[in-house]
Scaffold this motif. Structure first.
Motif, PDB file in Angstrom:
ATOM      1  N   ILE A 104       0.838  -1.209   0.000  1.00 37.30           N
ATOM      2  CA  ILE A 104       0.000   0.000   0.000  1.00 37.30           C
ATOM      3  C   ILE A 104       0.870   1.255   0.000  1.00 37.30           C
ATOM      4  N   ALA A 105       1.884   1.268   0.853  1.00 38.36           N
ATOM      5  CA  ALA A 105       2.777   2.434   0.933  1.00 38.36           C
ATOM      6  C   ALA A 105       3.535   2.633  -0.385  1.00 38.36           C
ATOM      7  N   ALA A 106       3.978   1.528  -0.998  1.00 40.38           N
ATOM      8  CA  ALA A 106       4.696   1.630  -2.268  1.00 40.38           C
ATOM      9  C   ALA A 106       3.772   2.113  -3.381  1.00 40.38           C
ATOM     10  N   SER A 107       2.514   1.673  -3.355  1.00 42.50           N
ATOM     11  CA  SER A 107       1.548   2.120  -4.358  1.00 42.50           C
ATOM     12  C   SER A 107       1.354   3.630  -4.276  1.00 42.50           C
ATOM     13  N   ALA A 108       1.326   4.158  -3.062  1.00 41.78           N
ATOM     14  CA  ALA A 108       1.211   5.606  -2.879  1.00 41.78           C
ATOM     15  C   ALA A 108       2.457   6.314  -3.399  1.00 41.78           C
ATOM     16  N   LYS A 109       3.623   5.775  -3.073  1.00 46.14           N
ATOM     17  CA  LYS A 109       4.869   6.427  -3.479  1.00 46.14           C
ATOM     18  C   LYS A 109       5.022   6.458  -4.994  1.00 46.14           C
ATOM     19  N   LEU A 110       4.580   5.394  -5.653  1.00 46.33           N
ATOM     20  CA  LEU A 110       4.680   5.331  -7.112  1.00 46.33           C
ATOM     21  C   LEU A 110       3.572   6.107  -7.812  1.00 46.33           C
ATOM     22  N   GLY A 111       2.580   6.564  -7.042  1.00 42.52           N
ATOM     23  CA  GLY A 111       1.456   7.271  -7.643  1.00 42.52           C
ATOM     24  C   GLY A 111       0.467   6.350  -8.323  1.00 42.52           C
ATOM     25  N   VAL A 112       0.561   5.041  -8.068  1.00 40.54           N
ATOM     26  CA  VAL A 112      -0.391   4.081  -8.631  1.00 40.54           C
ATOM     27  C   VAL A 112      -1.726   4.212  -7.911  1.00 40.54           C
ATOM     28  N   ASN A 113      -1.647   4.269  -6.589  1.00 35.62           N
ATOM     29  CA  ASN A 113      -2.808   4.521  -5.722  1.00 35.62           C
ATOM     30  C   ASN A 113      -3.898   3.460  -5.828  1.00 35.62           C
ATOM     31  N   MET A 114      -3.481   2.227  -6.119  1.00 33.75           N
ATOM     32  CA  MET A 114      -4.392   1.094  -6.155  1.00 33.75           C
ATOM     33  C   MET A 114      -3.628  -0.156  -5.730  1.00 33.75           C
ATOM     34  N   VAL A 115      -4.278  -0.965  -4.882  1.00 41.80           N
ATOM     35  CA  VAL A 115      -3.740  -2.270  -4.491  1.00 41.80           C
ATOM     36  C   VAL A 115      -4.845  -3.296  -4.672  1.00 41.80           C
ATOM     37  N   THR A 116      -4.522  -4.410  -5.313  1.00 45.60           N
ATOM     38  CA  THR A 116      -5.468  -5.504  -5.491  1.00 45.60           C
ATOM     39  C   THR A 116      -5.034  -6.672  -4.616  1.00 45.60           C
ATOM     40  N   THR A 117      -6.018  -7.257  -3.878  1.00 42.01           N
ATOM     41  CA  THR A 117      -5.648  -8.224  -2.854  1.00 42.01           C
ATOM     42  C   THR A 117      -6.856  -9.067  -2.451  1.00 42.01           C
ATOM     43  N   PHE A 118      -6.684  -9.886  -1.405  1.00 49.68           N
ATOM     44  CA  PHE A 118      -7.764 -10.645  -0.786  1.00 49.68           C
ATOM     45  C   PHE A 118      -7.993 -10.131   0.631  1.00 49.68           C
ATOM     46  N   ILE A 119      -9.181 -10.386   1.172  1.00 54.20           N
ATOM     47  CA  ILE A 119      -9.440 -10.140   2.593  1.00 54.20           C
ATOM     48  C   ILE A 119      -8.757 -11.200   3.435  1.00 54.20           C
ATOM     49  N   GLY A 120      -8.758 -12.442   2.925  1.00 54.94           N
ATOM     50  CA  GLY A 120      -8.251 -13.559   3.706  1.00 54.94           C
ATOM     51  C   GLY A 120      -9.365 -14.224   4.507  1.00 54.94           C
ATOM     52  N   ARG A 121      -9.018 -15.348   5.124  1.00 51.38           N
ATOM     53  CA  ARG A 121      -9.988 -16.061   5.947  1.00 51.38           C
ATOM     54  C   ARG A 121      -9.273 -17.161   6.726  1.00 51.38           C
ATOM     55  N   ASP A 122      -9.664 -17.334   7.976  1.00 48.46           N
ATOM     56  CA  ASP A 122      -9.253 -18.513   8.726  1.00 48.46           C
ATOM     57  C   ASP A 122     -10.155 -19.644   8.257  1.00 48.46           C
ATOM     58  N   GLN A 123      -9.623 -20.543   7.461  1.00 42.82           N
ATOM     59  CA  GLN A 123     -10.445 -21.544   6.773  1.00 42.82           C
ATOM     60  C   GLN A 123     -11.112 -22.539   7.725  1.00 42.82           C
ATOM     61  N   ASN A 124     -10.680 -22.574   8.963  1.00 42.38           N
ATOM     62  CA  ASN A 124     -11.262 -23.505   9.933  1.00 42.38           C
ATOM     63  C   ASN A 124     -12.280 -22.846  10.860  1.00 42.38           C
ATOM     64  N   LYS A 125     -12.577 -21.567  10.597  1.00 43.06           N
ATOM     65  CA  LYS A 125     -13.568 -20.854  11.397  1.00 43.06           C
ATOM     66  C   LYS A 125     -14.826 -20.586  10.571  1.00 43.06           C
ATOM     67  N   THR A 126     -15.923 -20.328  11.253  1.00 44.50           N
ATOM     68  CA  THR A 126     -17.183 -20.026  10.585  1.00 44.50           C
ATOM     69  C   THR A 126     -17.129 -18.640   9.935  1.00 44.50           C
ATOM     70  N   VAL A 127     -18.111 -18.378   9.076  1.00 41.49           N
ATOM     71  CA  VAL A 127     -18.227 -17.051   8.485  1.00 41.49           C
ATOM     72  C   VAL A 127     -18.353 -16.001   9.577  1.00 41.49           C
ATOM     73  N   GLU A 128     -19.187 -16.273  10.571  1.00 40.77           N
ATOM     74  CA  GLU A 128     -19.428 -15.303  11.653  1.00 40.77           C
ATOM     75  C   GLU A 128     -18.147 -15.026  12.433  1.00 40.77           C
ATOM     76  N   GLU A 129     -17.369 -16.056  12.697  1.00 42.66           N
ATOM     77  CA  GLU A 129     -16.110 -15.869  13.415  1.00 42.66           C
ATOM     78  C   GLU A 129     -15.115 -15.079  12.567  1.00 42.66           C
ATOM     79  N   ASN A 130     -15.141 -15.310  11.261  1.00 46.02           N
ATOM     80  CA  ASN A 130     -14.248 -14.564  10.386  1.00 46.02           C
ATOM     81  C   ASN A 130     -14.650 -13.105  10.251  1.00 46.02           C
ATOM     82  N   VAL A 131     -15.941 -12.811  10.335  1.00 39.02           N
ATOM     83  CA  VAL A 131     -16.380 -11.417  10.331  1.00 39.02           C
ATOM     84  C   VAL A 131     -15.814 -10.688  11.547  1.00 39.02           C
ATOM     85  N   GLU A 132     -15.808 -11.353  12.684  1.00 37.62           N
ATOM     86  CA  GLU A 132     -15.229 -10.746  13.887  1.00 37.62           C
ATOM     87  C   GLU A 132     -13.730 -10.531  13.712  1.00 37.62           C
ATOM     88  N   LEU A 133     -13.065 -11.481  13.066  1.00 34.67           N
ATOM     89  CA  LEU A 133     -11.637 -11.340  12.793  1.00 34.67           C
ATOM     90  C   LEU A 133     -11.387 -10.172  11.830  1.00 34.67           C
TER      91      LEU A 133
END
Length: 306
Positions: A104-133
């Motif tokens: 994110i910091a490098a994207s700002a420095k380069l003037g790209v101002n965009m980062v593409t990524t995932f939220i992630g997930r603890d695959q062994n937890k429920t959706v509700e538990e992951n929302v809390e995470l």
């Protein structure tokens, strides 16, 4: 709209070789892979065409990246890093978060101002538990992005393909229902989507309707296709590993209706970068096959985007 590629398919190419290839093929933008140096965790990950740590530490290198891209007339649409920032392993989680913040910091420095990524997930937890995470992990990340003026675009890939990601997958932000909830938790102009229709195909979901509801949240777009095998689906069922009944394909070789998809993008006034993502195993094994996959994809998508 601009037509480009996701650079991760050009594994083994240097930054210069990658940019020369993108420019030489006539693409106008590129989503540049920015994994930590030499740390592949899965297929199409671990590729790094821009060293973000060096961008942050070396002003001359940062200027060189921008000058080279400008000289090739190729816009860097985004810095790409797709980790699991909510991994159940706390050490991996913290390392992924730390590198994402550097991206994110490098994207700002380069003037790209965009980062593409995932939220992630603890695959062994429920959706509700992951929302809390999510409530714990992501507000500081988006706050940092806001301060730097960088948009964070989350791809809607479930990261659930085989036994390594079973049972819950490694990315929480996969459906409109979850998007509504997470956008309600973090209401920010800098938190949005990197929209890929292919992931809705194998989940047997509508990939057009959400474009209209979430039009203000679509920051970046992928072109990747998926071929669903109905006979295999009947044999394996929806609870099987998804790769048992589907396969990623080049645009035009799968089940996405690209005319309708791009038409919907024009309906909502999207005029940003659109990047072909190649993950088709039929076009692997050599540099020439990879280059051919990009040529074919470009030729097909130019029916709709030039």
């Amino acid at each position: 709209m601009k037509l480009g590629i996701v650079s991760a398919i050009l594994d083994g190419w240097s930054f210069e070789e990658m940019m020369d290839t993108v420019s030489g093929m006539g693409f106008s933008c590129v989503e540049a892979a920015c994994w930590p140096q030499g740390k592949a965790e899965r297929r199409y990950a671990g590729v790094s065409h821009i060293d973000v740590d060096r961008v942050l530490a070396d002003d001359e290198y940062a200027a060189y990246i921008n000058d080279y891209a400008e000289g090739k007339k190729v816009q860097i649409s985004s810095l790409a890093f797709y980790p699991n920032t909510m991994d159940g392993d706390s050490e991996k989680r913290e390392a992924n978060i730390a590198h994402l913040k550097n991206v994110i910091a490098a994207s700002a420095k380069l003037g790209v101002n965009m980062v593409t990524t995932f939220i992630g997930r603890d695959q062994n937890k429920t959706v509700e538990e992951n929302v809390e995470l999510f409530k714990e992990i992501w507000p500081p990340i988006i706050s940092m992005a806001e301060e730097l003026g960088v948009k964070v675009a989350i791809e809607n890939c479930p990261m659930l393909f085989g036994q390594d990601q079973w049972p819950g997958g490694q990315n929480l932000m996969t459906t409109p229902v979850i998007w509504r909830e997470l956008f309600g938790i973090i209401d920010s102009e800098y938190f949005g989507l990197n929209y890929d229709p292919s992931h809705f195909v194998w989940q047997q979901m509508d990939y057009l309707k959400p474009l209209y509801e979430f039009k203000d949240k679509i920051f970046h777009v992928h072109y990747k296709d998926i071929k669903l095998y109905p006979d295999k689906l009947k044999e394996y069922g929806v609870m099987a590993y998804p790769l048992s009944y589907m396969a990623p394909k080049l645009p035009g070789l799968g089940d996405v209706d690209w005319g309708k998809y791009v038409s919907a993008l024009t309906d909502i006034g999207y005029d940003g970068c659109t990047c072909i993502e190649v993950e088709d195993r039929a076009f692997e094994g050599s540099r020439e096959k990879i280059l051919e996959s990009l040529r074919l994809s470009k030729k097909y998508m130019e029916q709709f985007v030039i």
